[in-house]
Write an enzyme that holds these catalytic residues in place. Structure first.
Site, mmCIF file in Angstrom:
data_model
loop_
_atom_site.group_PDB
_atom_site.id
_atom_site.type_symbol
_atom_site.label_atom_id
_atom_site.label_comp_id
_atom_site.label_asym_id
_atom_site.label_seq_id
_atom_site.Cartn_x
_atom_site.Cartn_y
_atom_site.Cartn_z
ATOM 1 N N GLY A 183 0.819 -1.213 0.000
ATOM 2 C CA GLY A 183 0.000 0.000 0.000
ATOM 3 C C GLY A 183 0.857 1.269 0.000
ATOM 4 O O GLY A 183 0.609 2.192 -0.778
ATOM 5 N N CYS A 300 -0.857 1.339 12.461
ATOM 6 C CA CYS A 300 -2.273 1.689 12.277
ATOM 7 C C CYS A 300 -2.984 1.441 13.609
ATOM 8 O O CYS A 300 -3.980 0.737 13.690
ATOM 9 C CB CYS A 300 -2.917 0.946 11.113
ATOM 10 S SG CYS A 300 -2.735 -0.829 11.148
HETATM 11 C C1 SAM Z 1 1.173 -3.183 8.946
HETATM 12 S S1 SAM Z 1 1.625 -4.417 7.875
HETATM 13 C C2 SAM Z 1 2.338 -3.538 6.534
HETATM 14 C C3 SAM Z 1 1.363 -2.921 5.594
HETATM 15 C C4 SAM Z 1 2.014 -2.349 4.369
HETATM 16 N N1 SAM Z 1 3.127 -1.483 4.663
HETATM 17 C C5 SAM Z 1 1.003 -1.593 3.514
HETATM 18 O O1 SAM Z 1 1.035 -0.375 3.448
HETATM 19 O O2 SAM Z 1 0.180 -2.261 2.882
HETATM 20 C C6 SAM Z 1 3.048 -5.085 8.645
HETATM 21 C C7 SAM Z 1 3.850 -6.047 7.797
HETATM 22 O O3 SAM Z 1 5.017 -6.423 8.526
HETATM 23 C C8 SAM Z 1 5.343 -7.739 8.176
HETATM 24 N N2 SAM Z 1 6.268 -8.230 9.223
HETATM 25 C C9 SAM Z 1 5.989 -8.866 10.396
HETATM 26 N N3 SAM Z 1 7.127 -9.101 11.078
HETATM 27 C C10 SAM Z 1 8.145 -8.602 10.328
HETATM 28 C C11 SAM Z 1 9.559 -8.546 10.477
HETATM 29 N N4 SAM Z 1 10.166 -9.063 11.550
HETATM 30 N N5 SAM Z 1 10.282 -7.977 9.491
HETATM 31 C C12 SAM Z 1 9.672 -7.447 8.406
HETATM 32 N N6 SAM Z 1 8.352 -7.469 8.197
HETATM 33 C C13 SAM Z 1 7.597 -8.037 9.151
HETATM 34 C C14 SAM Z 1 4.009 -8.438 8.060
HETATM 35 O O4 SAM Z 1 4.115 -9.581 7.236
HETATM 36 C C15 SAM Z 1 3.128 -7.342 7.454
HETATM 37 O O5 SAM Z 1 3.072 -7.477 6.062
#
Ligand code: SAM
Length: 349
Positions: A183, A300
């Site tokens: 996104g 968020c």
């Molecule tokens: C809030 S979401 C991100 C949404 C995205 N930035 C968007 O705008 O659509 C958080 C993301 O962090 C990832 N995530 C979880 N643990 C993580 C880690 N240790 N390192 C990197 N990414 C991670 C998850 O898979 C998820 O896709």
């Protein structure tokens, strides 16, 4: 789903899984909305269930029920936000508005507005938000030609602030370290005008695959995706990026308008554990920024424990390597949008 407990109360049910729930909840909803059909009384036959109007009034007078708020969330919100919680709880009970973000790689938002108009989709410009249009009603946006041609993405207003705060410039190296399906990556790419490099990372390959598809549709050609399998991928980028976005995993409590099921089936089980993961990401991944570079930490969520408290803890323990440039919490009550937090940190040493 947004006010499930409110309608359960009126329907005299304890559990939505009750076999009587579909019929009774529908009747409760229709009655409360003043849309229940008049039921003809058949001689000698009593209706199996009827709504007690006193229960509607009782539910409306109870703020927690009226705002469709489960007890665990009410306790958490009150403990963390104090007197502010009641306002945000009410805002989170509203239906979300539909915002789109113009893809600046294709043209301006005024041009997008013309294209939408040609497809009989009315839209309005959002003041003070350079990329946003609001779409009223339930038009099939994703079937429109201009969506298929990559002219816009559906993205909440609050979320559109995050890449703007990161402010990546054409020619920079930007790392979007928790990119998910992208996104914000797509917004970053538009702001960089396809010049420079974007590295989008995540721990889930299927999300990065989805991101690649979206990037193709929107015309981005400076994007590289990298699956994080160990800390090596992070260490390799040490002190190299001009901009780093850390859009960390969070409770999602700012976006309950859009995901009301999460009230009844929360996406997290242990808040402290989740906060430990956020702090770990902030500490390790921020090192990818070069001296003079900037990091945006975003969630968020509107809970201070995931937001300003995380940033304060980080700053206290970073040996002066970072300074806080700006932090902002967008509360759902402020702009009729979802709730977000974002902090911009500058690497100074
Ligand atoms: C809030 S979401 C991100 C949404 C995205 N930035 C968007 O705008 O659509 C958080 C993301 O962090 C990832 N995530 C979880 N643990 C993580 C880690 N240790 N390192 C990197 N990414 C991670 C998850 O898979 C998820 O896709």
């Amino acid at each position: 789903m947004r006010r499930l407990n409110f309608y359960l109360y009126i329907a005299e049910l304890d559990d939505a899984a009750d076999i009587k729930a579909p019929e009774r909840l529908l009747l409760a909803w229709l009655t409360e909305q003043g849309r229940a059909p008049a039921i003809k009384k058949t001689k000698g036959k009593k209706p199996s269930f009827s709504i007690d109007f006193r229960r509607i009034r009782q539910a409306q007078e109870d703020p927690q029920l009226n705002d469709g708020c489960p007890e665990w969330l009410d306790n958490m919100g009150r403990a963390q936000l104090g007197p502010r919680w009641a306002t945000e709880r009410a805002a989170l009970a509203q239906a979300p508005l539909r915002y789109v973000r113009v893809n600046l790689l294709k043209g301006s938002r005024e041009q997008l507005q013309q294209q939408l108009k040609a497809e009989q989709i009315p839209s309005e410009l959002v003041p003070n938000q350079p990329d946003a249009l609001i779409i009223r009603g339930d038009v099939p946006l994703f079937r429109s030609k201009c969506f298929q041609d990559g002219w816009f993405e559906q993205q909440d207003l609050g979320s559109q602030h995050i890449a703007r705060l990161l402010a990546p410039l054409p020619g920079m190296l930007t790392v979007d370290a928790c990119a998910g399906t992208g996104g914000k990556t797509l917004h970053i790419a538009a702001l960089m005008q396809n010049k420079g490099r974007i590295i989008a990372m995540d721990i889930e390959q299927r999300k990065l695959d989805q991101l690649r598809k979206r990037a193709k549709r929107t015309g981005i050609n400076n994007l590289e995706t990298r699956l994080i399998e160990s800390s090596t991928q992070i260490k390799r980028l040490r002190a190299s990026a001009d901009r780093v976005l850390l859009d960390v995993p969070c409770t999602g409590l700012g976006v309950l308008r859009r995901n009301p099921e999460a009230k009844w089936n929360p996406m997290f089980t242990d808040l402290d554990q989740l906060c430990a993961t956020q702090q770990d990401i902030l500490q390790r991944y921020s090192k990818m920024a070069k001296v003079g570079g900037e990091v945006v930490y975003a969630t968020c969520s509107i809970l201070p424990q995931e937001n300003e408290e995380q940033v304060a803890h980080f700053l206290k323990n970073c040996s002066g390597a970072f300074e806080l440039v700006e932090q902002v919490t967008l509360y759902p009550s402020m702009f009729n949008s979802d709730g977000f937090y974002m902090a911009k940190l500058k690497r100074t040493a």
